[in-house]
Write a protein that holds these residues in place. Sequence first.
Motif, PDB file in Angstrom:
ATOM      1  N   VAL A   5       0.841  -1.205   0.000  1.00  0.00           N
ATOM      2  CA  VAL A   5       0.000   0.000   0.000  1.00  0.00           C
ATOM      3  C   VAL A   5       0.878   1.259   0.000  1.00  0.00           C
ATOM      4  O   VAL A   5       1.310   1.718   1.066  1.00  0.00           O
ATOM      5  N   PRO A   6       1.176   1.830  -1.164  1.00  0.00           N
ATOM      6  CA  PRO A   6       1.873   3.113  -1.192  1.00  0.00           C
ATOM      7  C   PRO A   6       0.913   4.264  -0.903  1.00  0.00           C
ATOM      8  O   PRO A   6      -0.235   4.249  -1.339  1.00  0.00           O
ATOM      9  N   ILE A   7       1.365   5.254  -0.141  1.00  0.00           N
ATOM     10  CA  ILE A   7       0.556   6.429   0.176  1.00  0.00           C
ATOM     11  C   ILE A   7       1.085   7.608  -0.643  1.00  0.00           C
ATOM     12  O   ILE A   7       2.226   8.042  -0.447  1.00  0.00           O
ATOM     13  N   PRO A   8       0.291   8.141  -1.574  1.00  0.00           N
ATOM     14  CA  PRO A   8       0.763   9.234  -2.431  1.00  0.00           C
ATOM     15  C   PRO A   8       1.083  10.492  -1.635  1.00  0.00           C
ATOM     16  O   PRO A   8       0.481  10.758  -0.592  1.00  0.00           O
ATOM     17  N   ASP A   9       2.059  11.255  -2.140  1.00  0.00           N
ATOM     18  CA  ASP A   9       2.399  12.572  -1.592  1.00  0.00           C
ATOM     19  C   ASP A   9       2.762  12.495  -0.113  1.00  0.00           C
ATOM     20  O   ASP A   9       2.447  13.393   0.670  1.00  0.00           O
ATOM     21  N   ALA A  10       3.432  11.417   0.282  1.00  0.00           N
ATOM     22  CA  ALA A  10       3.872  11.259   1.662  1.00  0.00           C
ATOM     23  C   ALA A  10       5.352  10.935   1.702  1.00  0.00           C
ATOM     24  O   ALA A  10       5.860  10.189   0.854  1.00  0.00           O
ATOM     25  N   ASP A  11       6.041  11.485   2.706  1.00  0.00           N
ATOM     26  CA  ASP A  11       7.427  11.138   2.970  1.00  0.00           C
ATOM     27  C   ASP A  11       7.467   9.986   3.976  1.00  0.00           C
ATOM     28  O   ASP A  11       6.505   9.240   4.091  1.00  0.00           O
ATOM     29  N   HIS A  12       8.578   9.894   4.711  1.00  0.00           N
ATOM     30  CA  HIS A  12       8.753   8.775   5.635  1.00  0.00           C
ATOM     31  C   HIS A  12       7.718   8.775   6.757  1.00  0.00           C
ATOM     32  O   HIS A  12       7.201   7.730   7.133  1.00  0.00           O
ATOM     33  N   HIS A  13       7.413   9.961   7.289  1.00  0.00           N
ATOM     34  CA  HIS A  13       6.484  10.053   8.416  1.00  0.00           C
ATOM     35  C   HIS A  13       5.055  10.145   7.876  1.00  0.00           C
ATOM     36  O   HIS A  13       4.425  11.201   7.880  1.00  0.00           O
ATOM     37  N   VAL A  14       4.553   9.015   7.443  1.00  0.00           N
ATOM     38  CA  VAL A  14       3.309   8.962   6.668  1.00  0.00           C
ATOM     39  C   VAL A  14       2.140   9.541   7.457  1.00  0.00           C
ATOM     40  O   VAL A  14       1.310  10.287   6.914  1.00  0.00           O
ATOM     41  N   MET A  15       2.065   9.231   8.751  1.00  0.00           N
ATOM     42  CA  MET A  15       0.919   9.695   9.545  1.00  0.00           C
ATOM     43  C   MET A  15       0.968  11.194   9.810  1.00  0.00           C
ATOM     44  O   MET A  15      -0.056  11.782  10.183  1.00  0.00           O
ATOM     45  N   ILE A  16       2.118  11.820   9.621  1.00  0.00           N
ATOM     46  CA  ILE A  16       2.228  13.275   9.725  1.00  0.00           C
ATOM     47  C   ILE A  16       1.978  13.936   8.371  1.00  0.00           C
ATOM     48  O   ILE A  16       1.275  14.940   8.284  1.00  0.00           O
ATOM     49  N   ASP A  17       2.548  13.356   7.321  1.00  0.00           N
ATOM     50  CA  ASP A  17       2.442  13.953   5.989  1.00  0.00           C
ATOM     51  C   ASP A  17       1.025  13.866   5.420  1.00  0.00           C
ATOM     52  O   ASP A  17       0.514  14.833   4.860  1.00  0.00           O
ATOM     53  N   GLN A  18       0.420  12.697   5.549  1.00  0.00           N
ATOM     54  CA  GLN A  18      -0.913  12.455   4.988  1.00  0.00           C
ATOM     55  C   GLN A  18      -1.756  11.680   6.006  1.00  0.00           C
ATOM     56  O   GLN A  18      -2.086  10.511   5.802  1.00  0.00           O
ATOM     57  N   PRO A  19      -2.121  12.308   7.118  1.00  0.00           N
ATOM     58  CA  PRO A  19      -2.796  11.559   8.193  1.00  0.00           C
ATOM     59  C   PRO A  19      -4.118  10.942   7.774  1.00  0.00           C
ATOM     60  O   PRO A  19      -4.412   9.787   8.139  1.00  0.00           O
ATOM     61  N   LEU A  20      -4.940  11.653   7.022  1.00  0.00           N
ATOM     62  CA  LEU A  20      -6.251  11.110   6.660  1.00  0.00           C
ATOM     63  C   LEU A  20      -6.123  10.040   5.586  1.00  0.00           C
ATOM     64  O   LEU A  20      -6.864   9.044   5.601  1.00  0.00           O
ATOM     65  N   ALA A  21      -5.175  10.196   4.657  1.00  0.00           N
ATOM     66  CA  ALA A  21      -4.926   9.134   3.679  1.00  0.00           C
ATOM     67  C   ALA A  21      -4.374   7.894   4.374  1.00  0.00           C
ATOM     68  O   ALA A  21      -4.699   6.758   4.002  1.00  0.00           O
ATOM     69  N   PHE A  22      -3.540   8.107   5.392  1.00  0.00           N
ATOM     70  CA  PHE A  22      -3.031   6.987   6.182  1.00  0.00           C
ATOM     71  C   PHE A  22      -4.174   6.241   6.859  1.00  0.00           C
ATOM     72  O   PHE A  22      -4.235   5.006   6.824  1.00  0.00           O
ATOM     73  N   VAL A  23      -5.095   6.978   7.471  1.00  0.00           N
ATOM     74  CA  VAL A  23      -6.245   6.352   8.121  1.00  0.00           C
ATOM     75  C   VAL A  23      -7.059   5.561   7.100  1.00  0.00           C
ATOM     76  O   VAL A  23      -7.465   4.411   7.358  1.00  0.00           O
ATOM     77  N   ALA A  24      -7.296   6.146   5.941  1.00  0.00           N
ATOM     78  CA  ALA A  24      -8.086   5.459   4.912  1.00  0.00           C
ATOM     79  C   ALA A  24      -7.390   4.185   4.439  1.00  0.00           C
ATOM     80  O   ALA A  24      -8.031   3.138   4.289  1.00  0.00           O
TER      81      ALA A  24
END
Length: 314
Positions: A285-304
């Motif tokens: 599962v790659p998260i677009p537009d996120a760096d290493h700290h995924v839950m900081i960079d894209q928190p709502l996409a991470f949750v989804a």
Amino acid sequence: MADDQQQLARVPPPMPAPLEAFAGAVPPAPLWFEQALAVEPERTTLMVDGAGIEMLTWGEVGKPGLLFLHGNGAHADWWSFIAPFFARDWRVAAISWAGMGSSDWRDSYSAESFAAEAFAAVEAAQLEAGGVKPIFVGHSFGGFPTLYCSVAHADRLRGIIMVDSSIQPPEKRWKGPPNRPGFGNKVYATLVEALGRFRLAPPQACENLYIADYIARRSLKEVEGGWTWKFDPAIWQRFRMPDLGLLLPQIACPAALMWGERSNLMHAETLDYMIDQMPKDVLLVPIPDADHHVMIDQPLAFVAGLRGLLANWQ
């Protein structure tokens, strides 16, 4: 150009401190973030092999168990704006590893001691009270004990999710820390000064400054002379872990790998190596537009993305 000038030219400029400009003020936050933090966890301390381990819990006992495990130098509150999104359907817990957050420091750290802390949290938070095994979610370094548990304790897990946990090919593997005895965390005279020095590690830009501020304040403690970081600065000199590359093919429970598509730790070579070594049914599962700290960079996409993975295992 002289050799030393050439060397300096290859070194990127230091990443700016994201909170310095706020001079101790709290950055404005969106409504979703404030609503998530309003779902406050119960905070307790577990004793695990002589060390007090900080634990946060959300949700009702008896629902399926979900344990969040943070990265190096971080703490359980890195999940305090994520965990509430799962508290309606899950019994959720997060711990601060020994040597980090408000947990005690140890004389030595190991895969076995971290696994003991994780499963002590499973028991204390009653993550198995619903009659099903728990799922572990480990970010960065937290994915390494998570991986270890998926091999050594697979029979106790419903599944694992490693989030931007980089395991390099053998020829590029980390050779261990330098020997730097006697060093410690710097003490800053004021909380404002300390907050102004906070940076993410590994270095990256941070757009969601309200999250950086939240975790930075909970990364510090007041000591004689001012404020300093909570983590044990000598942890890597006192740490041992089995060869993680050898563990990848041995994953023995359902598993997923999630990563930030911009992460500097998850280059194509690293991903190819990890995917080749892991069982073929591991979900990716790659998260677009996120760096290493995924839950900081894209928190709502991470949750989804996490919700999708968890639904796949229900």
